[in-house]
Design a protein around this motif. Structure first.
Motif, PDB file in Angstrom:
ATOM      1  N   UNK A  34       0.869  -1.177   0.000  1.00  0.00           N
ATOM      2  CA  UNK A  34       0.000   0.000   0.000  1.00  0.00           C
ATOM      3  C   UNK A  34       0.903   1.222   0.000  1.00  0.00           C
ATOM      4  N   UNK A  35       0.769   2.028  -1.013  1.00  0.00           N
ATOM      5  CA  UNK A  35       1.630   3.212  -1.154  1.00  0.00           C
ATOM      6  C   UNK A  35       1.386   4.182  -0.001  1.00  0.00           C
ATOM      7  N   UNK A  43      -7.552   5.702   9.437  1.00  0.00           N
ATOM      8  CA  UNK A  43      -8.219   4.484   9.848  1.00  0.00           C
ATOM      9  C   UNK A  43      -8.378   3.526   8.656  1.00  0.00           C
ATOM     10  N   UNK A  44      -8.757   4.068   7.521  1.00  0.00           N
ATOM     11  CA  UNK A  44      -8.941   3.248   6.331  1.00  0.00           C
ATOM     12  C   UNK A  44      -7.617   2.600   5.932  1.00  0.00           C
ATOM     13  N   UNK A  45      -6.529   3.334   6.066  1.00  0.00           N
ATOM     14  CA  UNK A  45      -5.209   2.792   5.734  1.00  0.00           C
ATOM     15  C   UNK A  45      -4.850   1.645   6.681  1.00  0.00           C
ATOM     16  N   UNK A  46      -5.127   1.815   7.974  1.00  0.00           N
ATOM     17  CA  UNK A  46      -4.863   0.754   8.946  1.00  0.00           C
ATOM     18  C   UNK A  46      -5.724  -0.478   8.651  1.00  0.00           C
ATOM     19  N   UNK A  47      -6.969  -0.248   8.269  1.00  0.00           N
ATOM     20  CA  UNK A  47      -7.834  -1.366   7.910  1.00  0.00           C
ATOM     21  C   UNK A  47      -7.292  -2.101   6.685  1.00  0.00           C
ATOM     22  N   UNK A  52      -4.551  -6.688   4.373  1.00  0.00           N
ATOM     23  CA  UNK A  52      -3.384  -7.175   3.628  1.00  0.00           C
ATOM     24  C   UNK A  52      -2.670  -8.272   4.421  1.00  0.00           C
ATOM     25  N   UNK A  53      -2.555  -8.087   5.729  1.00  0.00           N
ATOM     26  CA  UNK A  53      -1.917  -9.083   6.589  1.00  0.00           C
ATOM     27  C   UNK A  53      -2.699 -10.400   6.557  1.00  0.00           C
ATOM     28  N   UNK A  54      -4.009 -10.315   6.661  1.00  0.00           N
ATOM     29  CA  UNK A  54      -4.860 -11.511   6.609  1.00  0.00           C
ATOM     30  C   UNK A  54      -4.700 -12.208   5.262  1.00  0.00           C
ATOM     31  N   UNK A  55      -4.713 -11.441   4.186  1.00  0.00           N
ATOM     32  CA  UNK A  55      -4.554 -12.027   2.851  1.00  0.00           C
ATOM     33  C   UNK A  55      -3.190 -12.679   2.675  1.00  0.00           C
ATOM     34  N   UNK A  56      -2.152 -12.090   3.278  1.00  0.00           N
ATOM     35  CA  UNK A  56      -0.816 -12.708   3.230  1.00  0.00           C
ATOM     36  C   UNK A  56      -0.827 -14.074   3.902  1.00  0.00           C
ATOM     37  N   UNK A  57      -1.483 -14.162   5.044  1.00  0.00           N
ATOM     38  CA  UNK A  57      -1.578 -15.427   5.779  1.00  0.00           C
ATOM     39  C   UNK A  57      -2.323 -16.473   4.956  1.00  0.00           C
ATOM     40  N   UNK A  58      -3.450 -16.072   4.366  1.00  0.00           N
ATOM     41  CA  UNK A  58      -4.229 -16.991   3.533  1.00  0.00           C
ATOM     42  C   UNK A  58      -3.397 -17.445   2.336  1.00  0.00           C
ATOM     43  N   UNK A  59      -2.652 -16.525   1.731  1.00  0.00           N
ATOM     44  CA  UNK A  59      -1.830 -16.877   0.578  1.00  0.00           C
ATOM     45  C   UNK A  59      -0.727 -17.862   0.971  1.00  0.00           C
ATOM     46  N   UNK A  60      -0.098 -17.648   2.109  1.00  0.00           N
ATOM     47  CA  UNK A  60       0.947 -18.572   2.572  1.00  0.00           C
ATOM     48  C   UNK A  60       0.382 -19.975   2.782  1.00  0.00           C
ATOM     49  N   UNK A  61      -0.782 -20.053   3.411  1.00  0.00           N
ATOM     50  CA  UNK A  61      -1.413 -21.355   3.653  1.00  0.00           C
ATOM     51  C   UNK A  61      -1.835 -22.013   2.338  1.00  0.00           C
ATOM     52  N   UNK A  62      -2.300 -21.209   1.393  1.00  0.00           N
ATOM     53  CA  UNK A  62      -2.704 -21.739   0.087  1.00  0.00           C
ATOM     54  C   UNK A  62      -1.500 -22.288  -0.673  1.00  0.00           C
ATOM     55  N   UNK A  63      -0.389 -21.580  -0.608  1.00  0.00           N
ATOM     56  CA  UNK A  63       0.832 -22.050  -1.286  1.00  0.00           C
ATOM     57  C   UNK A  63       1.334 -23.351  -0.666  1.00  0.00           C
TER      58      UNK A  63
END
Length: 103
Positions: A34-35, A43-47, A52-63
């Motif tokens: 996120x630039x 707040x929107x940036x923190x959300x 993004x953190x959740x998606x990273x975790x899901x991507x790691x588990x998917x890989x």
């Protein structure tokens, strides 16, 4: 395990691999950095960073699952497929249908 059961599991593995590859491609777009000059509010940036953190975790588990399924596909025609590596007993077919990467 019969040949019909192996064929059924092989189709399930191939389908899961295809689905996971699509999911990983989508997640790779979602986890791009996120630039800092992005015009989001604080707040929107923190959300967005949390998502993004959740998606990273899901991507790691998917890989990881993709790797395990690919390995299962390589082993499926071998006699030890569907046999527990610890106790050397057959793994229940119901479990193999749900988690074909089970060893």
């Amino acid at each position: 395990m019969t040949q019909e059961e192996r064929d059924e599991i092989k189709v399930r593995i191939e389908t899961s691999i295809h689905t996971l590859k699509e999911q990983i491609a989508i997640l790779e777009e979602k986890v791009k950095p996120i630039a800092p000059d992005c015009s989001l509010g604080r707040l929107t940036r923190l959300e967005a960073m949390g998502e993004q953190h959740v998606n990273n975790k899901i991507m790691d588990e998917s890989k990881l699952r993709l790797t395990r399924l690919t390995n299962a596909l390589l082993r499926i025609d071998k006699p030890m497929f569907g046999i527990c590596i610890e106790c050397e007993e057959p793994i229940q077919i119901e479990r193999m249908r749900i988690r074909p990467e089970s060893v």
